[in-house]
Write a protein that holds these residues in place. Structure first.
Motif, PDB file in Angstrom:
ATOM      1  N   SER A  28      -1.334  17.234 -28.352  1.00 15.65           N
ATOM      2  CA  SER A  28      -2.619  17.327 -29.037  1.00 15.65           C
ATOM      3  C   SER A  28      -2.406  17.267 -30.548  1.00 15.65           C
ATOM      4  CB  SER A  28      -3.314  18.640 -28.671  1.00 15.65           C
ATOM      5  OG  SER A  28      -3.603  18.697 -27.291  1.00 15.65           O
ATOM      6  N   GLY A  29      -3.455  16.933 -31.274  1.00 16.78           N
ATOM      7  CA  GLY A  29      -3.389  16.959 -32.728  1.00 16.78           C
ATOM      8  C   GLY A  29      -2.663  15.793 -33.358  1.00 16.78           C
ATOM      9  N   GLN A  30      -2.478  14.699 -32.623  1.00 20.32           N
ATOM     10  CA  GLN A  30      -1.768  13.543 -33.161  1.00 20.32           C
ATOM     11  C   GLN A  30      -2.700  12.513 -33.807  1.00 20.32           C
ATOM     12  OE1 GLN A  30       1.932  13.418 -32.701  1.00 20.32           O
ATOM     13  NE2 GLN A  30       1.163  15.517 -32.518  1.00 20.32           N
ATOM     14  N   GLY A  31      -4.008  12.641 -33.565  1.00 22.13           N
ATOM     15  CA  GLY A  31      -4.960  11.708 -34.155  1.00 22.13           C
ATOM     16  C   GLY A  31      -5.565  10.733 -33.165  1.00 22.13           C
ATOM     17  N   LYS A  32      -5.545  11.064 -31.867  1.00 26.31           N
ATOM     18  CA  LYS A  32      -6.093  10.155 -30.853  1.00 26.31           C
ATOM     19  C   LYS A  32      -7.565   9.844 -31.099  1.00 26.31           C
ATOM     20  CE  LYS A  32      -5.288  12.598 -27.146  1.00 26.31           C
ATOM     21  NZ  LYS A  32      -4.675  13.801 -27.721  1.00 26.31           N
ATOM     22  N   THR A  33      -8.368  10.875 -31.318  1.00 25.73           N
ATOM     23  CA  THR A  33      -9.802  10.666 -31.482  1.00 25.73           C
ATOM     24  C   THR A  33     -10.102   9.891 -32.764  1.00 25.73           C
ATOM     25  OG1 THR A  33     -10.211  12.742 -30.317  1.00 25.73           O
ATOM     26  CG2 THR A  33     -12.054  11.796 -31.516  1.00 25.73           C
ATOM     27  N   THR A  34      -9.379  10.182 -33.831  1.00 21.86           N
ATOM     28  CA  THR A  34      -9.563   9.457 -35.090  1.00 21.86           C
ATOM     29  C   THR A  34      -9.303   7.972 -34.894  1.00 21.86           C
ATOM     30  OG1 THR A  34      -8.938  11.399 -36.402  1.00 21.86           O
ATOM     31  CG2 THR A  34      -8.760   9.245 -37.464  1.00 21.86           C
ATOM     32  N   VAL A  35      -8.198   7.641 -34.221  1.00 22.10           N
ATOM     33  CA  VAL A  35      -7.843   6.241 -33.993  1.00 22.10           C
ATOM     34  C   VAL A  35      -8.838   5.581 -33.042  1.00 22.10           C
ATOM     35  CG1 VAL A  35      -6.114   4.733 -32.926  1.00 22.10           C
ATOM     36  CG2 VAL A  35      -5.400   6.512 -34.525  1.00 22.10           C
ATOM     37  N   THR A  36      -9.201   6.277 -31.966  1.00 21.80           N
ATOM     38  CA  THR A  36     -10.129   5.704 -30.992  1.00 21.80           C
ATOM     39  C   THR A  36     -11.479   5.428 -31.648  1.00 21.80           C
ATOM     40  OG1 THR A  36      -9.032   6.947 -29.215  1.00 21.80           O
ATOM     41  CG2 THR A  36     -11.196   6.039 -28.738  1.00 21.80           C
ATOM     42  N   ALA A  37     -11.967   6.369 -32.451  1.00 22.53           N
ATOM     43  CA  ALA A  37     -13.252   6.181 -33.131  1.00 22.53           C
ATOM     44  C   ALA A  37     -13.189   5.013 -34.109  1.00 22.53           C
ATOM     45  CB  ALA A  37     -13.649   7.468 -33.849  1.00 22.53           C
ATOM     46  N   ALA A  38     -12.091   4.888 -34.837  1.00 21.44           N
ATOM     47  CA  ALA A  38     -11.955   3.791 -35.800  1.00 21.44           C
ATOM     48  C   ALA A  38     -11.923   2.443 -35.084  1.00 21.44           C
ATOM     49  CB  ALA A  38     -10.694   3.986 -36.632  1.00 21.44           C
ATOM     50  N   LEU A  39     -11.213   2.369 -33.966  1.00 24.56           N
ATOM     51  CA  LEU A  39     -11.183   1.131 -33.188  1.00 24.56           C
ATOM     52  C   LEU A  39     -12.578   0.768 -32.675  1.00 24.56           C
ATOM     53  CD1 LEU A  39      -7.915   1.506 -31.076  1.00 24.56           C
ATOM     54  CD2 LEU A  39      -8.492  -0.418 -32.573  1.00 24.56           C
ATOM     55  N   ASP A 210     -21.137  12.435 -42.790  1.00 24.54           N
ATOM     56  CA  ASP A 210     -19.712  12.564 -43.103  1.00 24.54           C
ATOM     57  C   ASP A 210     -18.878  11.768 -42.109  1.00 24.54           C
ATOM     58  OD1 ASP A 210     -17.380  13.773 -44.453  1.00 24.54           O
ATOM     59  OD2 ASP A 210     -17.123  14.826 -42.558  1.00 24.54           O
ATOM     60  N   LEU A 211     -19.248  11.838 -40.834  1.00 28.77           N
ATOM     61  CA  LEU A 211     -18.522  11.069 -39.826  1.00 28.77           C
ATOM     62  C   LEU A 211     -18.611   9.576 -40.102  1.00 28.77           C
ATOM     63  CD1 LEU A 211     -19.285  12.841 -36.419  1.00 28.77           C
ATOM     64  CD2 LEU A 211     -17.118  12.770 -37.641  1.00 28.77           C
ATOM     65  N   GLU A 212     -19.777   9.116 -40.514  1.00 24.43           N
ATOM     66  CA  GLU A 212     -19.934   7.693 -40.777  1.00 24.43           C
ATOM     67  C   GLU A 212     -18.929   7.215 -41.824  1.00 24.43           C
ATOM     68  OE1 GLU A 212     -21.851   5.166 -39.480  1.00 24.43           O
ATOM     69  OE2 GLU A 212     -22.135   6.651 -37.891  1.00 24.43           O
ATOM     70  N   SER A 213     -18.745   7.983 -42.878  1.00 23.41           N
ATOM     71  CA  SER A 213     -17.791   7.576 -43.912  1.00 23.41           C
ATOM     72  C   SER A 213     -16.361   7.583 -43.374  1.00 23.41           C
ATOM     73  CB  SER A 213     -17.908   8.492 -45.135  1.00 23.41           C
ATOM     74  OG  SER A 213     -17.505   9.822 -44.821  1.00 23.41           O
ATOM     75  N   ARG A 214     -16.057   8.538 -42.498  1.00 19.17           N
ATOM     76  CA  ARG A 214     -14.712   8.596 -41.915  1.00 19.17           C
ATOM     77  C   ARG A 214     -14.496   7.455 -40.923  1.00 19.17           C
ATOM     78  NH1 ARG A 214     -12.314  13.711 -43.032  1.00 19.17           N
ATOM     79  NH2 ARG A 214     -13.795  15.090 -44.052  1.00 19.17           N
ATOM     80  N   PHE A 215     -15.509   7.133 -40.142  1.00 16.83           N
ATOM     81  CA  PHE A 215     -15.387   5.996 -39.227  1.00 16.83           C
ATOM     82  C   PHE A 215     -15.096   4.710 -39.999  1.00 16.83           C
ATOM     83  CE2 PHE A 215     -18.632   8.146 -36.192  1.00 16.83           C
ATOM     84  CZ  PHE A 215     -17.626   8.946 -35.659  1.00 16.83           C
ATOM     85  N   GLU A 216     -15.861   4.498 -41.064  1.00 16.60           N
ATOM     86  CA  GLU A 216     -15.694   3.257 -41.820  1.00 16.60           C
ATOM     87  C   GLU A 216     -14.340   3.212 -42.524  1.00 16.60           C
ATOM     88  OE1 GLU A 216     -17.532   0.676 -41.615  1.00 16.60           O
ATOM     89  OE2 GLU A 216     -19.141   1.593 -40.433  1.00 16.60           O
ATOM     90  N   ALA A 217     -13.880   4.359 -43.026  1.00 19.36           N
ATOM     91  CA  ALA A 217     -12.557   4.398 -43.665  1.00 19.36           C
ATOM     92  C   ALA A 217     -11.460   4.120 -42.644  1.00 19.36           C
ATOM     93  CB  ALA A 217     -12.344   5.759 -44.324  1.00 19.36           C
ATOM     94  N   GLY A 218     -11.582   4.713 -41.460  1.00 23.48           N
ATOM     95  CA  GLY A 218     -10.600   4.452 -40.412  1.00 23.48           C
ATOM     96  C   GLY A 218     -10.631   3.015 -39.951  1.00 23.48           C
ATOM     97  N   ALA A 219     -11.836   2.456 -39.813  1.00 22.17           N
ATOM     98  CA  ALA A 219     -11.956   1.063 -39.402  1.00 22.17           C
ATOM     99  C   ALA A 219     -11.310   0.133 -40.426  1.00 22.17           C
ATOM    100  CB  ALA A 219     -13.436   0.705 -39.224  1.00 22.17           C
ATOM    101  N   LYS A 220     -11.509   0.429 -41.700  1.00 24.32           N
ATOM    102  CA  LYS A 220     -10.910  -0.393 -42.752  1.00 24.32           C
ATOM    103  C   LYS A 220      -9.390  -0.343 -42.674  1.00 24.32           C
ATOM    104  CE  LYS A 220     -10.846  -1.005 -47.784  1.00 24.32           C
ATOM    105  NZ  LYS A 220     -11.370  -0.479 -49.090  1.00 24.32           N
ATOM    106  N   ALA A 221      -8.843   0.857 -42.439  1.00 27.85           N
ATOM    107  CA  ALA A 221      -7.387   0.995 -42.360  1.00 27.85           C
ATOM    108  C   ALA A 221      -6.811   0.236 -41.172  1.00 27.85           C
ATOM    109  CB  ALA A 221      -7.016   2.475 -42.284  1.00 27.85           C
ATOM    110  N   LEU A 222      -7.459   0.330 -40.015  1.00 30.01           N
ATOM    111  CA  LEU A 222      -6.936  -0.342 -38.823  1.00 30.01           C
ATOM    112  C   LEU A 222      -7.229  -1.836 -38.844  1.00 30.01           C
ATOM    113  CD1 LEU A 222      -7.676   2.176 -35.934  1.00 30.01           C
ATOM    114  CD2 LEU A 222      -5.568   1.817 -37.219  1.00 30.01           C
ATOM    115  N   LEU A 223      -8.313  -2.226 -39.494  1.00 33.62           N
ATOM    116  CA  LEU A 223      -8.623  -3.646 -39.601  1.00 33.62           C
ATOM    117  C   LEU A 223      -7.525  -4.382 -40.359  1.00 33.62           C
ATOM    118  CD1 LEU A 223     -10.920  -5.595 -38.799  1.00 33.62           C
ATOM    119  CD2 LEU A 223     -11.882  -5.249 -41.081  1.00 33.62           C
ATOM    120  N   ALA A 224      -7.000  -3.739 -41.390  1.00 33.90           N
ATOM    121  CA  ALA A 224      -5.916  -4.349 -42.157  1.00 33.90           C
ATOM    122  C   ALA A 224      -4.651  -4.518 -41.327  1.00 33.90           C
ATOM    123  CB  ALA A 224      -5.622  -3.487 -43.393  1.00 33.90           C
ATOM    124  N   GLU A 225      -4.521  -3.711 -40.283  1.00 29.41           N
ATOM    125  CA  GLU A 225      -3.347  -3.801 -39.419  1.00 29.41           C
ATOM    126  C   GLU A 225      -3.526  -4.817 -38.285  1.00 29.41           C
ATOM    127  OE1 GLU A 225      -0.357  -1.801 -39.519  1.00 29.41           O
ATOM    128  OE2 GLU A 225      -1.090  -1.450 -41.561  1.00 29.41           O
TER     129      GLU A 225
END
Length: 469
Positions: A28-39, A210-225
């Motif tokens: 737990s605590g590795q960032g699964k939900t953050t990554v899944t939400a960004a994807l 607040d979540l919306e800004s985090r989703f978009e930031a995560g999406a931007k980071a993963l999009l570059a990858e």
């Protein structure tokens, strides 16, 4: 034509194909939900349909993932919901999704059944999300150990979370086994992480902007990858429909579903929100009309034949709950009519005489059930259990950081999944059923119908199920 439009013909009889990925982690605590939400947000921004599922009996992550994806999020749990239910939900999603994401729970081999069990059963390729802060080549060694632990799972790659620098990424990439690519490296960025509190993530409704800004930031980071594109290129998975559909035969009386014509009031606001969508769907399939209301802000109950007080965070809203005297009095009047009430976890705390919050302030609650609730520290109770009700057994789970003292003798205790010790107490006062357990209604529709039906002692028959709506 969008990818979604062109994918609608993938269903062939009782099977459908769709790209799918299981997002897992070593802990737990590795960032699964953050990554899944960004994807999910990347694909949504591209006009694609992504269907997300959450492993286990989780209420909070699905709300976050639903906001990120713009699609409903169902829980998949092989013990609580059963294989047929999980199979049917995946099949239905595959009929019109461009990508299916399944987020795991805890570490991928933790629990019985585990995330790995679910992935293996449905032949889902797994992507490992790992927080690599403080290690480099060791991350590759851990991945190699996960790959070799079982021979019935497929690991498609690693997402290195909290990566410190390009050189950090290079060290991890060079050390990985040849068959396991580094799919993405996410930089350390506090603006990507999702806010948490004592039972998990903060509810999506409370921090939507607040979540919306985090989703978009995560999406931007993963999009570059290029991660989303890589996952869409994985070989599609074939999902077979569950034989006969996923639902048990619906209970009926005199040829009509047993709850036909019944209205059930459902508490739903910031204090009471731990609700499986599958539970609501089942009640409606059994003929019930659902009326949501707020114990925080409404003055009285809507006209109803039964009442459901689900779990949530009453401890965070105890002051306005106590101050809403008109609602408390109306629920007491309803209780006195001997109509059915189901109170789960936070709903049970609301039914007690008092509730003491984390600041040691005591608040007056409904007083339907003798006893006093109090919050405690980080340690709590959790686990899968079966509620052996007089109406029949219903599987569910417990997850709380509070105690209830001075309560009456319970009519039963939860039966733990794998331990002989008694589980959570189950109380019955008049037609009130109260327990810390959160029940998964599709496990036993007939028992749920008996629990909510207006008159006791009716004989329930069953009709053949026509599958899931």
């Amino acid at each position: 034509m969008t990818a979604h439009d062109s994918s609608r013909d993938r269903g062939r009889g009782d099977a459908a194909t769709c790209p799918a990925v299981f997002i897992a982690a070593p802990a737990s605590g590795q960032g699964k939900t953050t990554v899944t939400a960004a994807l999910a947000r990347i694909l949504r921004n591209q006009g694609k349909v992504v269907r997300v599922f959450k492993t286990g009996p989780d209420y909070l992550d699905p709300l976050v993932l639903a906001q990120a994806s713009g699609q409903p999020v169902d829980q998949l749990d092989l013990w609580m919901a059963g294989e047929a239910y999980c199979r049917q939900r995946l099949y239905e999603a595959a009929l019109n999704a461009d990508l299916i994401l399944v987020e795991g729970a805890m570490g991928l081999f933790d629990g019985e059944p585990s995330s790995a069990d679910l992935a293996a059963l449905f032949d889902l390729p797994m992507v490992i999300v790992m927080d690599v802060k403080g290690m480099a080549q060791t991350a590759a060694a851990l991945v190699a150990g996960l790959v070799g632990f079982r021979d019935d799972i497929r690991i498609a790659g690693l997402i290195a979370n909290a990566c410190g620098s390009p050189r950090h990424r290079e060290l991890i990439d060079a050390a990985l086994p040849p068959a396991i690519p580094l799919l993405a490296a996410v930089e350390r960025n506090a603006n990507l992480a999702l806010p948490e509190r004592h039972l998990g993530l903060v509810q999506a409704e409370e921090i939507r902007e607040d979540l919306e800004s985090r989703f978009e930031a995560g999406a931007k980071a993963l999009l570059a990858e290029g991660l989303a594109e890589a996952l869409l290129q994985l070989p599609p998975v074939t999902f077979a429909a569950a034989p006969g559909g996923a639902m048990e035969p619906l209970p009926s009386l005199h040829g009509r579903t047993i709850l036909h014509g019944h209205t059930i009031a459902v508490a739903r606001d910031a204090a009471f929100s731990f609700i499986y969508q599958a539970n609501l769907d089942l009640l409606e399939r059994m003929g019930a009309t659902l009326r949501c209301f707020s114990p925080l802000t409404d003055e009285c109950l809507p006209p109803c034949d039964a009442l459901w007080l689900p779990g949530g965070y009453p401890e965070l809203h105890a002051t306005p709950l106590a101050a809403n005297e008109s609602m408390r009095e109306d629920i007491r009047r309803f209780f006195a009519t001997d109509k059915p009430i189901l109170a789960e976890c936070g709903g049970m705390l609301y039914c007690l005489e008092t509730l003491t919050d984390y600041d040691d302030r005591t608040h007056t609650m409904l007083g339907l059930l003798p006893g006093h609730g109090a919050m405690r520290g980080r340690r709590g109770c959790q686990g899968m259990q079966t509620a052996d009700l007089p109406e029949g057994p219903i599987r569910g789970h417990a997850h709380h950081r509070s105690v209830a003292e001075g309560t009456p003798e319970p009519i039963a205790h939860g039966r733990r999944q794998r331990h002989p010790a008694p589980g959570e107490a189950i109380y019955r006062q008049r037609r009130l059923t109260a327990t810390y357990l959160h029940l998964f209604f599709p496990d036993n529709p007939a028992a749920v119908a008996r629990l909510f039906e207006q008159g006791p002692g009716q004989t329930i028959e069953t009709e053949e199920s026509h599958g899931c709506d």
